[in-house]
Design an enzyme around this catalytic site. Structure first.
Site, PDB file in Angstrom:
ATOM      1  N   GLU A   1       1.408   0.268  -4.958  1.00 27.57           N
ATOM      2  CA  GLU A   1       0.947   1.541  -5.491  1.00 27.57           C
ATOM      3  C   GLU A   1       2.161   2.447  -5.659  1.00 27.57           C
ATOM      4  O   GLU A   1       2.816   2.798  -4.680  1.00 27.57           O
ATOM      5  CB  GLU A   1      -0.047   2.192  -4.534  1.00 27.57           C
ATOM      6  CG  GLU A   1      -1.363   1.439  -4.416  1.00 27.57           C
ATOM      7  CD  GLU A   1      -2.306   2.125  -3.437  1.00 27.57           C
ATOM      8  OE1 GLU A   1      -3.399   2.543  -3.878  1.00 27.57           O
ATOM      9  OE2 GLU A   1      -1.963   2.230  -2.253  1.00 27.57           O
TER      10      GLU A   1
ATOM     11  N   ASP B   1       0.843  -1.191   0.000  1.00 29.42           N
ATOM     12  CA  ASP B   1       0.000   0.000   0.000  1.00 29.42           C
ATOM     13  C   ASP B   1       0.884   1.248   0.000  1.00 29.42           C
ATOM     14  O   ASP B   1       1.849   1.335   0.755  1.00 29.42           O
ATOM     15  CB  ASP B   1      -0.884  -0.021   1.243  1.00 29.42           C
ATOM     16  CG  ASP B   1      -1.841   1.151   1.294  1.00 29.42           C
ATOM     17  OD1 ASP B   1      -2.717   1.226   0.422  1.00 29.42           O
ATOM     18  OD2 ASP B   1      -1.706   1.982   2.212  1.00 29.42           O
TER      19      ASP B   1
END
Length: 649
Positions: A364, A335
């Site tokens: 990400e 993340d």
């Protein structure tokens, strides 16, 4: 033996803060050397009650290391550390009581299901072979009528769940955060468990009524204990062993079905600062600060961890290794990877390679705000070429297809916007390709992937609107027929691209979330899958099923090598509403000589020039059949409105 710079900078206590034997238990803690009066407290229960023993910790010979030993057999007891900032189970607890407030002393070897020692994930030769299915535990199973364990880890061991996943053809499950997180109160999930386990040990006061217990929902991006499964997904959060055993049973069942398990990890921030295990053991060490002394907030959640700090880096590496070794995890999704420094990400890849180089790592490639380090030192998408073996999501192809993240009502190429070059960039896997004009690509003006397997190809995920809702929001007065056509067209672009395909669970059921953009704490009524849609829209499930099979059966769609992509993939001239490309000369040693894919976003049928030949049609007007749907001869192809045509010779 020589030690690396990293090893030389941090104490080598193997991140084992609690070491048990029947004769004594030893506790260790990384905390400031100048701290005073650090205590270990022993409890009989995981919640409530007073400490049955309190022990003072002493400094060891190593800097910032403290230790204490307790004689006797503490099996089944609970513990906390306290250095004056509040009690905590420490940063590397491997088992906890309900809500993760206290560490638990258990025998991990007794948490493994039968034949766990023989459990192994399915073998994949290349990340290009993966088909990743992103899933939240409650979303997937809570509305399933025949689920015995709705919303739990064990739902993924049930025959109906395994059968659906195998029918669809996915071979990797990305589970949203499944470690112990803070936004769900595990004592308010099941009243029977509450009265069985907790009532006697809690302070006296108002006894909760049964109506005070209700379903609770959160995505889980609010970490508390990074190395323990979330109790809310277990059948008994009060029992430290149960959540561990049931997580392993889930992994084992998926492995037996030929499905790899990818864990969503959120090392970039904590639930908060003051109550975090990091802050309560070594204040301010684990967090970045700005030049004016404020906490940096690159995560957008009020804090940002300092992956560049030696002990935080070591924590991340050891945590990843622990999930792989103890829980047999096959992949990791980071993340907000753009909050972590490049060196740490490369060290993680190196440590993982030493265990199993086929473990897939992606994340990400952005942050949610300015970080405490300059962008050229961070795991941003633009720096993926400095992180071999690590992939990032492509917001280029996502937003080009359906519209930008920042505006739900703005359409993309599917709605008529000129975004063709960005889709082409996604089709090749974010690598350099002579036919992609980077000046016309959204967001990126230079290729950022060295290999196509460093790009995650997708059009929707848990975050942001799902595809159906986005199409409804961005294309006024869209009909159901048009909605389905564009849905299937979007996924055809994703699954015929050279990146690693990724889909949100339920898209194969024409999933919607009632138009909610950010459903992280919305109720089940918003987030749950509508399983009735599998029979209501059988053509949608079949298309997804056949599209996945097409990719799996034909290596031309998953070459996995940048040079092979440049050699075999060429784009054909076509209008702006058309993306057309050919995979030529038995690409990837495919059985088909030349494969032509034509994606048509126009509301009318379109005619496209193609190399002259005798072709078999395998995808046309919302249907896929590898044995053939018909024949096409000549140098012209007519493509139905808002659909894909795939042919081969």
């Amino acid at each position: 033996m020589a030690v690396t710079t990293l090893q030389a900078q941090v104490p080598d206590f193997r991140f084992n803060e609690m070491e048990y034997t029947p004769q004594q238990t030893t506790f260790r803690l990384f905390a400031p050397s100048k701290a005073k009066g650090i205590k270990v407290r022993i409890y009989k229960e995981g919640i409530g009650g007073k400490a049955i023993k309190t022990i003072s910790m002493k400094r060891t010979g190593e800097p910032d290391m403290w230790s204490a030993s307790v004689k006797g057999d503490l099996m089944g007891k609970y513990y906390t550390f306290d250095m004056g900032k509040g009690e905590t189970p420490g940063v590397f607890a491997k088992a906890v009581g309900v809500n993760g407030k206290r560490g638990a002393i258990i025998d991990l070897s007794k948490t493994s299901p039968e034949h766990w020692c023989c459990d192994k994930g399915p073998v994949t030769k290349s990340p290009a072979d993966l088909v990743v299915y992103e899933m939240h535990h409650r979303d997937f199973s809570v509305n399933r009528k025949d689920a015995k364990y709705p919303g739990k880890f064990l739902a993924l061991t049930e025959p109906w769940a395994i059968e659906h996943l195998k029918q669809l053809g996915v071979n990797a499950i990305h589970i949203l955060p499944s470690y112990d997180y803070g936004s769900v109160d595990e004592t308010r999930i099941d009243p029977d468990l509450y009265y069985e386990h907790a009532y006697e040990s809690l302070p006296k006061g108002v006894i909760p009524a049964r109506q005070d217990f209700s379903p609770q929902y959160n995505w889980g991006y609010d970490p508390v204990n990074y190395n323990v499964p979330e109790g809310g997904y277990s059948t008994d959060p009060y029992s430290p062993e149960v959540r561990i055993r049931e997580f392993k049973q889930m992994v084992q069942a998926l492995h037996k079905a030929g499905i790899r398990v990818i864990l969503d990890v959120v090392y970039n921030h904590t639930y908060d600062i003051d109550h975090s295990n990091f802050q309560r053991t070594y204040p301010d060490y684990y967090y970045r600060k700005t030049s004016d002394g404020k906490y940096s907030n690159g995560s957008g959640c009020g804090n940002e961890t300092a992956s560049d700090q030696p002990m935080m880096r070591r924590f991340m590496i050891e945590s990843v290794k622990y999930w792989i070794n103890e829980y047999h995890i096959d992949g990791l999704r980071f993340d907000l990877m753009g909050c972590h420094d490049i060196e740490t990400m490369n060290e993680i890849r190196k440590a993982v390679d030493a265990i199993d180089p086929t473990i897939f790592i992606y994340g990400e490639g952005w942050s949610a705000g300015a970080c405490g380090l300059p962008n050229d030192q961070l795991g941003m998408k633009a720096n993926i070429n400095c992180m071999p073996g690590i992939a990032a999501f492509s917001d280029e192809i996502r937003d080009a297809l359906r519209g930008p993240f920042s505006d739900d009502k703005e359409c993309g190429w599917l709605g008529g916007k000129a975004e063709k070059e960005s889709i082409k960039f996604g089709i090749v896997g974010a690598i350099a390709h002579p036919q992609v004009d980077m000046k016309k690509v959204n967001y990126s003006k230079e290729p950022w992937a060295n290999e196509p397997t460093q790009m995650m190809s997708y059009v929707s995920c848990h975050d942001d609107m799902c595809l159906v809702d986005r199409l409804k929001a961005s294309i006024p007065n869209i009909t159901e027929d048009e909605l389905i056509r564009l849905d299937l067209l979007a996924q055809t672009a994703v699954f015929t691209s050279q990146g690693v395909p990724f889909m949100l669970s339920g898209e194969e059921l024409l999933r919607d979330k009632k138009g909610v953009h950010n459903s992280f704490e919305s109720p089940d009524s918003i987030n749950q899958l509508n399983w009735d849609n599998k029979t209501k829209y059988p053509q949608v499930f079949k298309y997804y099923q056949d599209l996945i099979a097409l990719r799996k059966n034909h290596p031309a769609f998953r070459l996995g090598d940048a040079n092979l992509v440049r050699k075999h993939l060429e784009f054909l001239d076509a209008p702006e509403s058309i993306v057309a490309f050919r995979l030529k000369n038995y690409a990837g040693r495919d059985d088909w000589h030349n494969i032509i894919v034509i994606l048509n976003a126009a509301k009318t049928e379109m005619k496209v020039d193609i190399p002259s030949g005798n072709y078999t049609i395998v995808c046309c007007d919302g249907q896929i059949n590898e044995k053939g749907l018909g024949k096409l001869k000549g140098n012209k192809a007519v493509v139905d409105p808002q659909s894909a045509l795939i042919i081969h010779d």
